[in-house]
Design a protein around this motif. Sequence first.
Motif, PDB file in Angstrom:
ATOM      1  N   PRO A 268      -8.459  -1.823  -3.064  1.00  0.00           N
ATOM      2  CA  PRO A 268      -8.031  -2.551  -1.871  1.00  0.00           C
ATOM      3  C   PRO A 268      -7.952  -4.053  -2.123  1.00  0.00           C
ATOM      4  O   PRO A 268      -8.836  -4.647  -2.733  1.00  0.00           O
ATOM      5  CB  PRO A 268      -9.120  -2.210  -0.838  1.00  0.00           C
ATOM      6  CG  PRO A 268     -10.310  -1.824  -1.643  1.00  0.00           C
ATOM      7  CD  PRO A 268      -9.769  -1.158  -2.873  1.00  0.00           C
TER       8      PRO A 268
ATOM      9  N   PRO B 209     -12.840  -0.353   3.519  1.00  0.00           N
ATOM     10  CA  PRO B 209     -11.700   0.296   2.854  1.00  0.00           C
ATOM     11  C   PRO B 209     -11.098   1.386   3.741  1.00  0.00           C
ATOM     12  O   PRO B 209     -11.825   2.200   4.316  1.00  0.00           O
ATOM     13  CB  PRO B 209     -12.312   0.876   1.576  1.00  0.00           C
ATOM     14  CG  PRO B 209     -13.539   0.059   1.340  1.00  0.00           C
ATOM     15  CD  PRO B 209     -14.053  -0.303   2.687  1.00  0.00           C
TER      16      PRO B 209
ATOM     17  N   VAL C 182       0.848  -1.190   0.000  1.00  0.00           N
ATOM     18  CA  VAL C 182       0.000   0.000   0.000  1.00  0.00           C
ATOM     19  C   VAL C 182       0.886   1.244   0.000  1.00  0.00           C
ATOM     20  O   VAL C 182       1.861   1.315   0.762  1.00  0.00           O
ATOM     21  CB  VAL C 182      -0.938   0.012   1.215  1.00  0.00           C
ATOM     22  CG1 VAL C 182      -1.932   1.159   1.108  1.00  0.00           C
ATOM     23  CG2 VAL C 182      -1.678  -1.323   1.340  1.00  0.00           C
TER      24      VAL C 182
END
Length: 322
Positions: free
Chosen positions: A211, A190, A40
């Motif tokens: 995601p 999320p 991420v």
Amino acid sequence: QIRADAGAALRAPDTVATPTLLHAFELPPESIDEAASRRVFAAASSASDGWRGAALFLQEGSDLVPLGSTGLRRSILGTIGADLPPSPALVLERSASLEVQLAAADLDLGEASPAMIAGGANRALIGEEIVQFARAESLGGAHWRLGGLLRGRGGTEAQASLGHRAGAPFVLIDGPLVALDSARLAGPDPATLAALGLGDSVTVTAEIANPGFSVRPMMPVHSRAAAPTQGGAAWTWTRRARGAWGWLDQLETPLGEPVEAYAVGLGPVDQPVASWELDQPRIELAAGTLADLRARHPGQPLWVRQIGLHGLSDPLLLTILG
């Protein structure tokens, strides 16, 4: 009395702190060693070099949980200026181009040779598709034209097949990004990031796009009709693995999952009229079963998805039942 020159004062430039721009997203692993955990990232920028970074937070309801800082370097962000049409994402599209409006006129884009493109240079995230570009032409100000596009990189062929509307976000992946601790972002919903810098009167937020993308299986490829063992029909396909980007001769593609498993369905992906779960990249339908399906569900697609620990891949079309 000795006279001396007082010299010149080197004053700090008087720049204005401008508001923060923020995007958050997942990226596929660079290698098979990174395939087990989420990747991420946050990309933060601003309209001027007076921006001095921002504090990053995880937004949990009305609470802000500190995640660190963006650093001082601005990511190269913008939007695309016109619709980007769908692409089969098979070859370098030398004549294809797109226009990009960057967040600031002093942000820069460069060109890349074919060898550099093959090595992964000039990767950009457009919406949820990874695109590489060979040419970058400044049109003045913050306006650029990019050409020589390689679409659907990093397992984003499904997104390439949809295309993008004007105004879709553009993030240069090769630019400065902030890697985030995925363990702190786990949750049923999320995750939303927040940033606060000197030029921000309120927190700037961004929900993490795509995601789970970095840990879901990749869509299988190379669907083929195969010879059935006893009449009927059969199809095979080839699996892929996150991070295993090289096609090495005489070596098996890594599995990348605890077990090998596939979901094959007939009809709509979200509500198939028939389904099968398999442990090998092949499905065979007996002659009677195939005739019954063709009679009751003519014209329906037969597709396959790989089943992984963190979800299912995008579907690969095997055939349309006639």
